[in-house]
Design a protein around this motif. Sequence first.
Motif, short mmCIF file in Angstrom:
data_model
loop_
_atom_site.label_atom_id
_atom_site.label_comp_id
_atom_site.label_asym_id
_atom_site.label_seq_id
_atom_site.Cartn_x
_atom_site.Cartn_y
_atom_site.Cartn_z
N SER A 190 2.72 -0.34 -3.99
CA SER A 190 2.16 0.51 -5.02
C SER A 190 2.11 1.97 -4.57
O SER A 190 1.60 2.28 -3.49
CB SER A 190 0.74 0.04 -5.38
OG SER A 190 0.17 0.90 -6.34
N ALA A 191 2.60 2.86 -5.42
CA ALA A 191 2.48 4.30 -5.15
C ALA A 191 1.10 4.81 -5.53
O ALA A 191 0.74 5.93 -5.17
CB ALA A 191 3.55 5.06 -5.92
N ASP A 192 0.35 4.02 -6.27
CA ASP A 192 -1.00 4.38 -6.69
C ASP A 192 -1.96 4.09 -5.54
O ASP A 192 -2.17 2.92 -5.18
CB ASP A 192 -1.38 3.57 -7.92
CG ASP A 192 -2.76 3.94 -8.45
OD1 ASP A 192 -3.60 4.45 -7.66
OD2 ASP A 192 -3.00 3.72 -9.65
N PRO A 193 -2.57 5.10 -4.92
CA PRO A 193 -3.43 4.84 -3.76
C PRO A 193 -4.65 3.99 -4.11
O PRO A 193 -5.12 3.21 -3.28
CB PRO A 193 -3.84 6.25 -3.30
CG PRO A 193 -3.66 7.13 -4.49
CD PRO A 193 -2.50 6.55 -5.22
N GLY A 194 -5.15 4.12 -5.34
CA GLY A 194 -6.29 3.30 -5.73
C GLY A 194 -5.94 1.82 -5.76
O GLY A 194 -6.68 0.97 -5.27
N ARG A 195 -4.78 1.53 -6.35
CA ARG A 195 -4.36 0.13 -6.41
C ARG A 195 -4.07 -0.41 -5.01
O ARG A 195 -4.43 -1.54 -4.67
CB ARG A 195 -3.11 0.01 -7.29
CG ARG A 195 -2.63 -1.42 -7.51
CD ARG A 195 -1.51 -1.47 -8.52
NE ARG A 195 -1.93 -0.89 -9.80
CZ ARG A 195 -1.11 -0.69 -10.82
NH1 ARG A 195 0.18 -1.00 -10.71
NH2 ARG A 195 -1.56 -0.17 -11.94
N ALA A 196 -3.40 0.39 -4.18
CA ALA A 196 -3.08 -0.04 -2.82
C ALA A 196 -4.35 -0.29 -2.01
O ALA A 196 -4.45 -1.27 -1.24
CB ALA A 196 -2.21 1.01 -2.13
N LEU A 197 -5.36 0.57 -2.17
CA LEU A 197 -6.61 0.37 -1.43
C LEU A 197 -7.39 -0.82 -1.98
O LEU A 197 -8.14 -1.47 -1.22
CB LEU A 197 -7.45 1.64 -1.49
CG LEU A 197 -6.94 2.80 -0.63
CD1 LEU A 197 -7.74 4.07 -0.88
CD2 LEU A 197 -7.00 2.44 0.86
N PRO A 235 -6.52 -6.48 9.06
CA PRO A 235 -5.81 -7.02 7.89
C PRO A 235 -5.69 -6.01 6.76
O PRO A 235 -4.71 -6.04 6.00
CB PRO A 235 -6.68 -8.23 7.48
CG PRO A 235 -8.01 -7.98 8.09
CD PRO A 235 -7.76 -7.24 9.35
N ALA A 236 -6.66 -5.10 6.65
CA ALA A 236 -6.56 -4.07 5.62
C ALA A 236 -5.37 -3.14 5.91
O ALA A 236 -4.63 -2.77 4.99
CB ALA A 236 -7.86 -3.26 5.56
N VAL A 237 -5.20 -2.78 7.16
CA VAL A 237 -4.07 -1.92 7.54
C VAL A 237 -2.75 -2.63 7.26
O VAL A 237 -1.82 -2.03 6.71
CB VAL A 237 -4.17 -1.55 9.04
CG1 VAL A 237 -2.85 -0.94 9.53
CG2 VAL A 237 -5.32 -0.58 9.26
N ALA A 238 -2.67 -3.90 7.59
CA ALA A 238 -1.42 -4.64 7.35
C ALA A 238 -1.10 -4.71 5.86
O ALA A 238 0.05 -4.53 5.45
CB ALA A 238 -1.56 -6.05 7.95
N THR A 239 -2.12 -4.96 5.05
CA THR A 239 -1.91 -5.04 3.61
C THR A 239 -1.54 -3.69 3.03
O THR A 239 -0.63 -3.58 2.20
CB THR A 239 -3.19 -5.58 2.93
OG1 THR A 239 -3.47 -6.88 3.44
CG2 THR A 239 -3.03 -5.64 1.42
N LEU A 240 -2.23 -2.65 3.45
CA LEU A 240 -1.94 -1.32 2.93
C LEU A 240 -0.54 -0.86 3.34
O LEU A 240 0.18 -0.25 2.54
CB LEU A 240 -3.00 -0.33 3.47
CG LEU A 240 -3.00 1.08 2.89
CD1 LEU A 240 -3.18 1.06 1.38
CD2 LEU A 240 -4.12 1.90 3.53
N SER A 241 -0.15 -1.17 4.55
CA SER A 241 1.17 -0.77 5.04
C SER A 241 2.29 -1.49 4.28
O SER A 241 3.39 -0.96 4.14
CB SER A 241 1.30 -1.06 6.54
OG SER A 241 0.33 -0.32 7.27
N ALA A 242 1.99 -2.69 3.80
CA ALA A 242 3.01 -3.47 3.09
C ALA A 242 2.96 -3.26 1.58
O ALA A 242 3.80 -3.80 0.86
CB ALA A 242 2.80 -4.95 3.41
N SER A 243 2.00 -2.49 1.11
CA SER A 243 1.84 -2.32 -0.33
C SER A 243 3.05 -1.62 -0.95
O SER A 243 3.60 -0.68 -0.38
CB SER A 243 0.58 -1.49 -0.63
OG SER A 243 0.45 -1.28 -2.02
#
Length: 260
Positions: A192-199, A182-190
């Motif tokens: 946000s260009a900000d990696p901190g916010r996306a993570l 689920p983390a991969v799915a959420t990150l892939s759909a993010s």
Amino acid sequence: MHRTNSRTEPDAAAFAGFTRRWVRGFADSAMATEAELTALDQQVGDGDFGTNLVAGLRATLRRLDAPESAEATADRGADALSDAASSATVSAAPASTPAAGPGAEAAGPLRAAADAFLDEVGGTSGPLFGLLFQELAVTVRAKGAEAPTAALALGMSNGLAAIQRVGEAEVGDKTLVDALAPAVATLSASCSADPGRALAEAAEAAWQGVRATARGTARRGRASYLGDRAAGVPDPGAVGVALLLTAANTPATTLPPHLA
């Protein structure tokens, strides 16, 4: 993360600082929660997950703090990634080997973690975390400076695929895959260009997956032998994945706030 339109160097430097803080934050989280991780694993596994995770991250920090550290030598070439893969204690398909790029410095801490876990950590979880860091290092090295969030998403996705090739676990088996998928799915759909916010978004999805493992019955690993006796206990490996993602912003100091 600050971005400019005319040069990639500022972005590359900022992203390199981000990955250094992320890996060190993960080490802080693992050390702070080692006893809790051990207690969880004593209920459903060998009882060594917390110890192994901390051992891998202490080895990572030694590599980062060495005079000729992985960060300082991040542009030596991607061949080291293939070398690490061939020396892993598990059999896995070798990672791709892109040419050095502006993301090389940012990949350094991730590669140091990959080498540490693959070379120095035994058990089941060590090599699996090594594979995840290895794939993250490859994609960040190739694309991280231009598109950090996309590079992290691709690396996490490739890491999930590598882990599933080795372990053959699926979502619902009560393994670290329940947090990582689920983390991969959420990150892939993010968006946000900000990696901190996306993570941070991916971390929340991972914790939801962790909590779901407490409600499920294990179908893989030692916990599968316990049947219903493992009910109510979250999978320690899944907790480790969620700690990794959470550490991108604020290292965790204890587990209960995330497990409730």
